[in-house]
Design a protein around this motif. Structure first.
Motif, PDB file in Angstrom:
ATOM      1  N   GLY A  77       0.834  -1.204   0.000  1.00  0.00           N
ATOM      2  CA  GLY A  77       0.000   0.000   0.000  1.00  0.00           C
ATOM      3  C   GLY A  77       0.861   1.243   0.000  1.00  0.00           C
ATOM      4  O   GLY A  77       2.096   1.168   0.094  1.00  0.00           O
ATOM      5  N   PRO A  78       0.248   2.431  -0.109  1.00  0.00           N
ATOM      6  CA  PRO A  78       1.006   3.678  -0.160  1.00  0.00           C
ATOM      7  C   PRO A  78       1.827   3.890   1.115  1.00  0.00           C
ATOM      8  O   PRO A  78       1.339   3.649   2.223  1.00  0.00           O
ATOM      9  CB  PRO A  78      -0.073   4.757  -0.281  1.00  0.00           C
ATOM     10  N   THR A  79       3.080   4.304   0.950  1.00  0.00           N
ATOM     11  CA  THR A  79       3.947   4.609   2.095  1.00  0.00           C
ATOM     12  C   THR A  79       4.544   5.991   1.904  1.00  0.00           C
ATOM     13  O   THR A  79       4.774   6.425   0.773  1.00  0.00           O
ATOM     14  CB  THR A  79       5.101   3.586   2.223  1.00  0.00           C
ATOM     15  N   ASP A  80       4.781   6.676   3.033  1.00  0.00           N
ATOM     16  CA  ASP A  80       5.372   8.014   2.949  1.00  0.00           C
ATOM     17  C   ASP A  80       6.769   7.938   2.355  1.00  0.00           C
ATOM     18  O   ASP A  80       7.524   6.993   2.614  1.00  0.00           O
ATOM     19  CB  ASP A  80       5.452   8.647   4.350  1.00  0.00           C
ATOM     20  N   MET A  81       7.103   8.945   1.539  1.00  0.00           N
ATOM     21  CA  MET A  81       8.436   8.989   0.925  1.00  0.00           C
ATOM     22  C   MET A  81       9.513   9.218   1.981  1.00  0.00           C
ATOM     23  O   MET A  81       9.322   9.998   2.914  1.00  0.00           O
ATOM     24  CB  MET A  81       8.506  10.132  -0.094  1.00  0.00           C
ATOM     25  N   THR A  82      10.649   8.552   1.799  1.00  0.00           N
ATOM     26  CA  THR A  82      11.826   8.815   2.621  1.00  0.00           C
ATOM     27  C   THR A  82      12.493  10.089   2.090  1.00  0.00           C
ATOM     28  O   THR A  82      12.133  10.589   1.014  1.00  0.00           O
ATOM     29  CB  THR A  82      12.827   7.658   2.532  1.00  0.00           C
ATOM     30  N   GLU A  83      13.480  10.601   2.823  1.00  0.00           N
ATOM     31  CA  GLU A  83      14.200  11.789   2.342  1.00  0.00           C
ATOM     32  C   GLU A  83      14.862  11.514   0.994  1.00  0.00           C
ATOM     33  O   GLU A  83      14.890  12.375   0.114  1.00  0.00           O
ATOM     34  CB  GLU A  83      15.251  12.234   3.374  1.00  0.00           C
ATOM     35  N   ALA A  84      15.384  10.283   0.827  1.00  0.00           N
ATOM     36  CA  ALA A  84      16.032   9.917  -0.448  1.00  0.00           C
ATOM     37  C   ALA A  84      15.001   9.920  -1.576  1.00  0.00           C
ATOM     38  O   ALA A  84      15.270  10.424  -2.680  1.00  0.00           O
ATOM     39  CB  ALA A  84      16.695   8.553  -0.339  1.00  0.00           C
ATOM     40  N   ASN A  85      13.795   9.375  -1.300  1.00  0.00           N
ATOM     41  CA  ASN A  85      12.711   9.384  -2.302  1.00  0.00           C
ATOM     42  C   ASN A  85      12.345  10.809  -2.698  1.00  0.00           C
ATOM     43  O   ASN A  85      12.143  11.117  -3.881  1.00  0.00           O
ATOM     44  CB  ASN A  85      11.441   8.720  -1.754  1.00  0.00           C
ATOM     45  N   LYS A  86      12.267  11.687  -1.681  1.00  0.00           N
ATOM     46  CA  LYS A  86      11.897  13.090  -1.946  1.00  0.00           C
ATOM     47  C   LYS A  86      12.947  13.767  -2.820  1.00  0.00           C
ATOM     48  O   LYS A  86      12.603  14.515  -3.738  1.00  0.00           O
ATOM     49  CB  LYS A  86      11.741  13.860  -0.623  1.00  0.00           C
ATOM     50  N   ASN A  87      14.220  13.501  -2.521  1.00  0.00           N
ATOM     51  CA  ASN A  87      15.294  14.086  -3.341  1.00  0.00           C
ATOM     52  C   ASN A  87      15.196  13.619  -4.784  1.00  0.00           C
ATOM     53  O   ASN A  87      15.380  14.403  -5.713  1.00  0.00           O
ATOM     54  CB  ASN A  87      16.673  13.722  -2.768  1.00  0.00           C
ATOM     55  N   ASP A  88      14.915  12.310  -4.966  1.00  0.00           N
ATOM     56  CA  ASP A  88      14.765  11.765  -6.325  1.00  0.00           C
ATOM     57  C   ASP A  88      13.605  12.449  -7.047  1.00  0.00           C
ATOM     58  O   ASP A  88      13.715  12.812  -8.223  1.00  0.00           O
ATOM     59  CB  ASP A  88      14.514  10.250  -6.270  1.00  0.00           C
ATOM     60  N   ALA A  89      12.477  12.635  -6.337  1.00  0.00           N
ATOM     61  CA  ALA A  89      11.293  13.262  -6.946  1.00  0.00           C
ATOM     62  C   ALA A  89      11.581  14.722  -7.292  1.00  0.00           C
ATOM     63  O   ALA A  89      11.191  15.212  -8.356  1.00  0.00           O
ATOM     64  CB  ALA A  89      10.103  13.169  -5.990  1.00  0.00           C
ATOM     65  N   ARG A  90      12.287  15.409  -6.378  1.00  0.00           N
ATOM     66  CA  ARG A  90      12.649  16.825  -6.605  1.00  0.00           C
ATOM     67  C   ARG A  90      13.535  16.954  -7.838  1.00  0.00           C
ATOM     68  O   ARG A  90      13.335  17.819  -8.681  1.00  0.00           O
ATOM     69  CB  ARG A  90      13.390  17.331  -5.362  1.00  0.00           C
ATOM     70  N   GLU A  91      14.520  16.043  -7.944  1.00  0.00           N
ATOM     71  CA  GLU A  91      15.423  16.080  -9.099  1.00  0.00           C
ATOM     72  C   GLU A  91      14.659  15.787 -10.387  1.00  0.00           C
ATOM     73  O   GLU A  91      14.917  16.396 -11.422  1.00  0.00           O
ATOM     74  CB  GLU A  91      16.570  15.080  -8.916  1.00  0.00           C
ATOM     75  N   GLY A  92      13.718  14.842 -10.317  1.00  0.00           N
ATOM     76  CA  GLY A  92      12.909  14.518 -11.491  1.00  0.00           C
ATOM     77  C   GLY A  92      12.126  15.728 -11.985  1.00  0.00           C
ATOM     78  O   GLY A  92      12.014  15.968 -13.195  1.00  0.00           O
ATOM     79  N   MET A  93      11.599  16.518 -11.043  1.00  0.00           N
ATOM     80  CA  MET A  93      10.863  17.728 -11.423  1.00  0.00           C
ATOM     81  C   MET A  93      11.805  18.765 -12.034  1.00  0.00           C
ATOM     82  O   MET A  93      11.473  19.394 -13.045  1.00  0.00           O
ATOM     83  CB  MET A  93      10.144  18.316 -10.207  1.00  0.00           C
ATOM     84  N   LEU A  94      12.979  18.935 -11.437  1.00  0.00           N
ATOM     85  CA  LEU A  94      13.942  19.927 -11.955  1.00  0.00           C
ATOM     86  C   LEU A  94      14.364  19.593 -13.384  1.00  0.00           C
ATOM     87  O   LEU A  94      14.656  20.482 -14.181  1.00  0.00           O
ATOM     88  CB  LEU A  94      15.182  19.981 -11.057  1.00  0.00           C
ATOM     89  N   ARG A  95      14.382  18.284 -13.726  1.00  0.00           N
ATOM     90  CA  ARG A  95      14.833  17.852 -15.056  1.00  0.00           C
ATOM     91  C   ARG A  95      13.783  18.064 -16.142  1.00  0.00           C
ATOM     92  O   ARG A  95      14.079  17.905 -17.317  1.00  0.00           O
ATOM     93  CB  ARG A  95      15.241  16.371 -15.016  1.00  0.00           C
TER      94      ARG A  95
END
Length: 208
Positions: A77-95
């Motif tokens: 089921g859905p789980t809260d993002m870890t700090e590493a997950n958030k960084n990956d998502a942030r980088e994906g948006m910046l790209r």
């Protein structure tokens, strides 16, 4: 850089792009063989994204709003993002090209090298680095970076093609991606809508 910005539609049109609702068909090359999937992405610029991936064996939704989010692991089921997950998502948006060529966050842009007739520019924002290969017409024909993928982190190269006009902004409707030099993912947009003002609360809803 200016050639790429002008090809995309110019600074005003890029700035006027508030959100994108994209549906795509994709083929992923995995160790288990080729997997066909459908992807639905809703992006609210500069930093919010909801992704729903439909696979033959289930759905994988995720959400990130720039500071927090959740994702769905295989078989769970859905789980809260870890700090590493958030960084990956942030980088994906910046790209994303509207963010890069809209100069969101004021990236440092440097000229890297010539690649045949094309020019390669390096965008740097904090720890995020993205290489864009731009042809003489101003088209971004390749985007390269080191990043996270469903098959693990690695060197990612995306060939971009089939540019079409969406709300005055040129978008690549086809991508062919390699991971560490191996064919990895092919995707084609099937439907794109811009500036639909999606409900952020609805985007953030976790599946029941």
């Amino acid at each position: 850089l200016m050639g790429a910005i002008q090809f995309m539609g110019g600074p005003e049109k890029i700035k006027a792009l508030k959100d994108l609702d994209i549906k795509a068909k994709a083929k992923l090359n995995s160790p288990q063989g080729e997997i066909e999937m459908e992807v639905h992405n809703v992006t609210v610029f500069p930093g919010t994204i909801r992704t729903d991936i439909h696979l033959p064996f289930g759905d994988l939704p995720s959400f990130f709003d720039g500071s927090s989010g959740w994702q769905t692991p295989f078989g769970g089921g859905p789980t809260d993002m870890t700090e590493a997950n958030k960084n990956d998502a942030r980088e994906g948006m910046l790209r994303q090209l509207p963010n890069l060529l809209g100069m969101v966050g004021n990236p440092v842009v440097s000229y890297e090298k010539k690649d045949g007739d094309n020019d390669v520019l390096l965008f740097t924002l904090g720890a995020t680095q993205v290489h864009l290969t731009i042809d003489p017409k101003g088209q971004v024909v390749k985007r390269a970076y080191r990043g996270a993928t469903p098959l693990g982190p690695g060197e990612v190269e995306e060939a971009l093609s089939d540019y079409r006009d969406v709300a005055g902004v040129k978008m690549a409707f086809k991508t062919a991606t390699s991971l560490n030099g191996q064919k990895y993912l092919e995707a084609e947009f099937t439907e794109v809508k811009a500036n639909t003002s999606p409900d952020l609360a609805k985007l953030a809803e976790k599946p029941k």
